[in-house]
Design an enzyme around this catalytic site. Structure first.
Site, PDB file in Angstrom:
ATOM      1  N   VAL A 175       0.684  -1.014   0.000  1.00 17.57           N
ATOM      2  CA  VAL A 175       0.008  -0.001   0.115  1.00 17.57           C
ATOM      3  C   VAL A 175       0.694   1.240   0.069  1.00 17.57           C
ATOM      4  O   VAL A 175       0.479   2.460   0.330  1.00 17.57           O
ATOM      5  CB  VAL A 175      -0.899   0.174   1.201  1.00 17.57           C
ATOM      6  CG1 VAL A 175      -2.049  -1.156   1.120  1.00 17.57           C
ATOM      7  CG2 VAL A 175      -0.275  -0.070   2.427  1.00 17.57           C
ATOM      8  N   HIS A 201      -4.760  -3.903  -2.225  1.00 15.68           N
ATOM      9  CA  HIS A 201      -4.949  -3.544  -0.887  1.00 15.68           C
ATOM     10  C   HIS A 201      -5.041  -2.072  -0.798  1.00 15.68           C
ATOM     11  O   HIS A 201      -4.999  -1.623   0.265  1.00 15.68           O
ATOM     12  CB  HIS A 201      -3.954  -4.363   0.119  1.00 15.68           C
ATOM     13  CG  HIS A 201      -4.082  -5.541   0.164  1.00 15.68           C
ATOM     14  ND1 HIS A 201      -3.132  -6.412   0.739  1.00 15.68           N
ATOM     15  CD2 HIS A 201      -5.006  -6.561  -0.207  1.00 15.68           C
ATOM     16  CE1 HIS A 201      -3.243  -7.616   0.546  1.00 15.68           C
ATOM     17  NE2 HIS A 201      -4.457  -8.234  -0.195  1.00 15.68           N
ATOM     18  N   GLY A 221       8.633 -11.305  -2.446  1.00 18.78           N
ATOM     19  CA  GLY A 221       8.294 -11.044  -1.019  1.00 18.78           C
ATOM     20  C   GLY A 221       7.028 -10.836  -0.484  1.00 18.78           C
ATOM     21  O   GLY A 221       6.648 -10.146   0.183  1.00 18.78           O
TER      22      GLY A 221
HETATM   23  C1  BV8 Z   1     -11.441 -10.495   2.272  1.00 12.72           C
HETATM   24  C2  BV8 Z   1      -3.771  -3.044   4.042  1.00 12.72           C
HETATM   25  C3  BV8 Z   1     -13.849 -11.146   2.196  1.00 12.72           C
HETATM   26  C4  BV8 Z   1      -3.812  -2.695   4.960  1.00 12.72           C
HETATM   27  C5  BV8 Z   1      -3.485  -5.612   3.911  1.00 12.72           C
HETATM   28  C6  BV8 Z   1      -8.658 -18.049   6.558  1.00 12.72           C
HETATM   29  C7  BV8 Z   1      -8.295 -18.377   5.319  1.00 12.72           C
HETATM   30  C8  BV8 Z   1      -8.240 -17.501   4.287  1.00 12.72           C
HETATM   31  C9  BV8 Z   1      -8.814 -16.244   4.365  1.00 12.72           C
HETATM   32  C10 BV8 Z   1      -9.021 -15.767   5.737  1.00 12.72           C
HETATM   33  C11 BV8 Z   1      -9.265 -16.725   6.535  1.00 12.72           C
HETATM   34  N1  BV8 Z   1      -9.433 -16.018   7.752  1.00 12.72           N
HETATM   35  C12 BV8 Z   1      -9.905 -14.580   7.430  1.00 12.72           C
HETATM   36  C13 BV8 Z   1      -9.508 -14.633   6.064  1.00 12.72           C
HETATM   37  C14 BV8 Z   1      -9.537 -13.565   5.264  1.00 12.72           C
HETATM   38  C15 BV8 Z   1      -8.396 -12.409   5.334  1.00 12.72           C
HETATM   39  C16 BV8 Z   1      -7.285 -13.224   5.341  1.00 12.72           C
HETATM   40  O1  BV8 Z   1      -6.566 -13.643   4.352  1.00 12.72           O
HETATM   41  N2  BV8 Z   1      -6.760 -13.317   6.576  1.00 12.72           N
HETATM   42  C17 BV8 Z   1      -5.278 -14.154   6.800  1.00 12.72           C
HETATM   43  C18 BV8 Z   1      -4.261 -13.457   7.526  1.00 12.72           C
HETATM   44  C19 BV8 Z   1      -6.023 -15.349   7.484  1.00 12.72           C
HETATM   45  N3  BV8 Z   1      -8.650 -11.704   4.067  1.00 12.72           N
HETATM   46  C20 BV8 Z   1      -9.386 -10.513   4.168  1.00 12.72           C
HETATM   47  O2  BV8 Z   1      -9.762 -10.081   5.133  1.00 12.72           O
HETATM   48  C21 BV8 Z   1      -9.271  -9.832   2.797  1.00 12.72           C
HETATM   49  N4  BV8 Z   1     -10.649  -9.640   2.527  1.00 12.72           N
HETATM   50  O3  BV8 Z   1     -11.270 -11.929   2.492  1.00 12.72           O
HETATM   51  O4  BV8 Z   1     -12.763 -10.263   2.216  1.00 12.72           O
HETATM   52  C22 BV8 Z   1     -15.024 -10.269   2.044  1.00 12.72           C
HETATM   53  C23 BV8 Z   1     -15.785 -10.581   0.785  1.00 12.72           C
HETATM   54  C24 BV8 Z   1     -16.994  -9.914   0.814  1.00 12.72           C
HETATM   55  C25 BV8 Z   1     -17.248  -9.014   1.868  1.00 12.72           C
HETATM   56  C26 BV8 Z   1     -16.752  -8.859   2.908  1.00 12.72           C
HETATM   57  C27 BV8 Z   1     -15.255  -9.338   2.995  1.00 12.72           C
HETATM   58  C28 BV8 Z   1      -8.520  -8.489   2.957  1.00 12.72           C
HETATM   59  C29 BV8 Z   1      -7.020  -8.809   3.179  1.00 12.72           C
HETATM   60  C30 BV8 Z   1      -6.358  -7.533   2.930  1.00 12.72           C
HETATM   61  C31 BV8 Z   1      -5.840  -7.093   4.375  1.00 12.72           C
HETATM   62  N5  BV8 Z   1      -4.865  -6.025   4.117  1.00 12.72           N
HETATM   63  N6  BV8 Z   1      -3.235  -4.551   3.747  1.00 12.72           N
HETATM   64  C32 BV8 Z   1      -2.176  -2.403   5.643  1.00 12.72           C
HETATM   65  O5  BV8 Z   1      -1.485  -2.569   5.042  1.00 12.72           O
HETATM   66  O6  BV8 Z   1      -2.344  -1.669   6.663  1.00 12.72           O
HETATM   67  S1  BV8 Z   1      -2.918  -7.363   4.026  1.00 12.72           S
HETATM   68  C33 BV8 Z   1      -1.227  -6.854   4.703  1.00 12.72           C
HETATM   69  O7  BV8 Z   1      -0.780  -8.133   4.564  1.00 12.72           O
HETATM   70  C34 BV8 Z   1      -0.343  -6.185   3.937  1.00 12.72           C
HETATM   71  O8  BV8 Z   1      -1.002  -5.688   2.502  1.00 12.72           O
HETATM   72  C35 BV8 Z   1       0.855  -7.001   3.234  1.00 12.72           C
HETATM   73  O9  BV8 Z   1       1.313  -6.747   2.220  1.00 12.72           O
HETATM   74  C36 BV8 Z   1      -0.195  -8.185   3.255  1.00 12.72           C
HETATM   75  C37 BV8 Z   1       0.348  -9.783   3.036  1.00 12.72           C
HETATM   76  O10 BV8 Z   1       1.540  -9.680   3.738  1.00 12.72           O
HETATM   77  P1  BV8 Z   1       2.844  -9.860   3.068  1.00 12.72           P
HETATM   78  O11 BV8 Z   1       2.838  -8.875   1.973  1.00 12.72           O
HETATM   79  O12 BV8 Z   1       3.142 -11.172   2.538  1.00 12.72           O
HETATM   80  O13 BV8 Z   1       3.709  -9.379   4.042  1.00 12.72           O
HETATM   81  P2  BV8 Z   1       4.397 -10.487   5.176  1.00 12.72           P
HETATM   82  O14 BV8 Z   1       4.892  -9.113   6.168  1.00 12.72           O
HETATM   83  O15 BV8 Z   1       3.517 -11.288   5.560  1.00 12.72           O
HETATM   84  O16 BV8 Z   1       5.584 -11.191   4.531  1.00 12.72           O
HETATM   85  C38 BV8 Z   1       6.852 -10.381   3.985  1.00 12.72           C
HETATM   86  C39 BV8 Z   1       7.682 -11.517   3.171  1.00 12.72           C
HETATM   87  O17 BV8 Z   1       8.682 -10.916   2.651  1.00 12.72           O
HETATM   88  C40 BV8 Z   1       7.992 -12.584   4.204  1.00 12.72           C
HETATM   89  O18 BV8 Z   1       7.875 -13.908   3.616  1.00 12.72           O
HETATM   90  C41 BV8 Z   1       9.659 -12.252   4.106  1.00 12.72           C
HETATM   91  O19 BV8 Z   1      10.361 -13.441   4.248  1.00 12.72           O
HETATM   92  C42 BV8 Z   1       9.826 -11.532   2.823  1.00 12.72           C
HETATM   93  N7  BV8 Z   1      10.909 -10.649   2.684  1.00 12.72           N
HETATM   94  C43 BV8 Z   1      11.461  -9.877   3.817  1.00 12.72           C
HETATM   95  N8  BV8 Z   1      12.573  -9.102   3.312  1.00 12.72           N
HETATM   96  C44 BV8 Z   1      12.557  -9.471   2.074  1.00 12.72           C
HETATM   97  C45 BV8 Z   1      11.607 -10.426   1.579  1.00 12.72           C
HETATM   98  N9  BV8 Z   1      11.533 -10.824   0.316  1.00 12.72           N
HETATM   99  C46 BV8 Z   1      12.171 -10.296  -0.565  1.00 12.72           C
HETATM  100  N10 BV8 Z   1      13.288  -9.488  -0.341  1.00 12.72           N
HETATM  101  C47 BV8 Z   1      13.263  -9.026   0.845  1.00 12.72           C
HETATM  102  N11 BV8 Z   1      14.320  -7.922   1.060  1.00 12.72           N
END
Ligand code: BV8
Length: 253
Positions: free
Chosen positions: A110, A126, A198
């Site tokens: 974002v 997002h 990432g």
């Molecule tokens: C929805 C904006 C339905 C806000 C974000 C059970 C199963 C499946 C889904 C769900 C579930 N229970 C609930 C859900 C739904 C939920 C979800 O997925 N939950 C998960 C956590 C279980 N999803 C939602 O709620 C979505 N909406 O499903 O709506 C619906 C339909 C109709 C009507 C109503 C509702 C909405 C999800 C969006 C959430 N918002 N961001 C903000 O940013 O403040 S998500 C947030 O996490 C960020 O955007 C971030 O980008 C995103 C994902 O995380 P990653 O990008 O992967 O970041 P993370 O830190 O996790 O990992 C970083 C990686 O980088 C690591 O692997 C690391 O090793 C690597 N790394 C580190 N350094 C480097 C690197 N890689 C390369 N180079 C480097 N140098």
């Protein structure tokens, strides 16, 4: 079984898949911006935020319960983004778009850094924390209004008597923008190669896009120093940071 490659010597098959690909999708997560100094989503947030779970802060319930705290969290993240520059990984993706015009960039981030790096078309699954909207109507709120009402945190909305200013991001439990998601799904189904960069692959529906690509015959290359929830599904796991890996990928094109 995860097929992790030697980060310094890419297998010929990976390079061949890259060179033959015509419709590449790059799906990025917070790791792409890590080398720009922006903490990833699950890394311990520094300072004041260490004791808050981002999952709680990035939710409508969290905002309803503690609007001031959530507003200040985003103000802190906005200031981080304002001081950050795109890194070599973002720039490599701009170059990829130039070399392969059918490339589609999809991001969970974002921070808008991919656009700052020069990409014209980024599917922001997002949203983007640089934009502020009314919590009731979703209408955009301009910077001048926010500056005039900065004494109240979060500022009131000019669009609705009960509205508050909130970041234009998709919170947990909120639906993604329908058109953006549709375009991301179509691009994932059409691509012949997907770079998964990432991301921990934990957030849906974004995390389902690589599987969708695979189902439609795409080869998957994951760029991440760690293995993730997606690593079992990809063709190659490249244990390298994106700022190092992506420029190498361009060199191999
Ligand atoms: C929805 C904006 C339905 C806000 C974000 C059970 C199963 C499946 C889904 C769900 C579930 N229970 C609930 C859900 C739904 C939920 C979800 O997925 N939950 C998960 C956590 C279980 N999803 C939602 O709620 C979505 N909406 O499903 O709506 C619906 C339909 C109709 C009507 C109503 C509702 C909405 C999800 C969006 C959430 N918002 N961001 C903000 O940013 O403040 S998500 C947030 O996490 C960020 O955007 C971030 O980008 C995103 C994902 O995380 P990653 O990008 O992967 O970041 P993370 O830190 O996790 O990992 C970083 C990686 O980088 C690591 O692997 C690391 O090793 C690597 N790394 C580190 N350094 C480097 C690197 N890689 C390369 N180079 C480097 N140098």
């Amino acid at each position: 079984m995860i097929s992790t490659v030697d980060p310094e010597r890419l297998p010929g098959a990976l390079i061949k898949a890259l060179q033959q690909a015509e419709r590449i999708v790059a799906l990025s997560g917070a790791g792409l911006s890590a080398e720009s100094g922006i903490p990833t989503f699950r890394e311990a947030q520094t300072g004041l935020w260490a004791k808050h779970d981002p999952m709680t802060l990035a939710s409508p319930e969290g905002f309803a319960r503690q609007p001031e705290l959530v507003w200040q969290w985003y103000q802190w993240r906005r200031s981080l983004v304002a001081q950050s520059q795109p890194n070599a990984g973002h720039r490599a993706l701009v170059e990829l778009e130039r070399r392969r015009p059918e490339t589609r960039l999809i991001t969970q981030n974002v921070d808008g850094l991919q656009q700052t790096a020069g990409s014209a078309q980024v599917l922001e699954l997002h949203g983007n924390l640089k934009r502020t909207i009314c919590s009731q109507t979703g209408k955009e709120i301009g910077e001048q209004w926010l500056a005039r009402h900065s004494d109240i945190q979060p500022p009131p909305s000019p669009h609705h008597p009960e509205g508050r200013a909130r970041p234009d991001v998709v919170w947990f439990g909120e639906a993604l923008n329908h058109d953006t998601l549709q375009q991301a799904i179509e691009a994932s189904q059409r691509c012949d190669l997907m770079l998964v960069i990432g991301t921990s692959g934990l957030v849906h529906p974004a995390a389902s896009l690589p599987l969708l690509g695979r189902e439609h015959g795409a080869r998957l290359i994951e760029v991440n120093p760690q293995t993730t929830a997606l690593s079992e599904q990809v063709d190659w796991h490249w244990p390298q940071t994106s700022a190092v890996a992506l420029p190498r990928l361009i060199d191999a094109l």
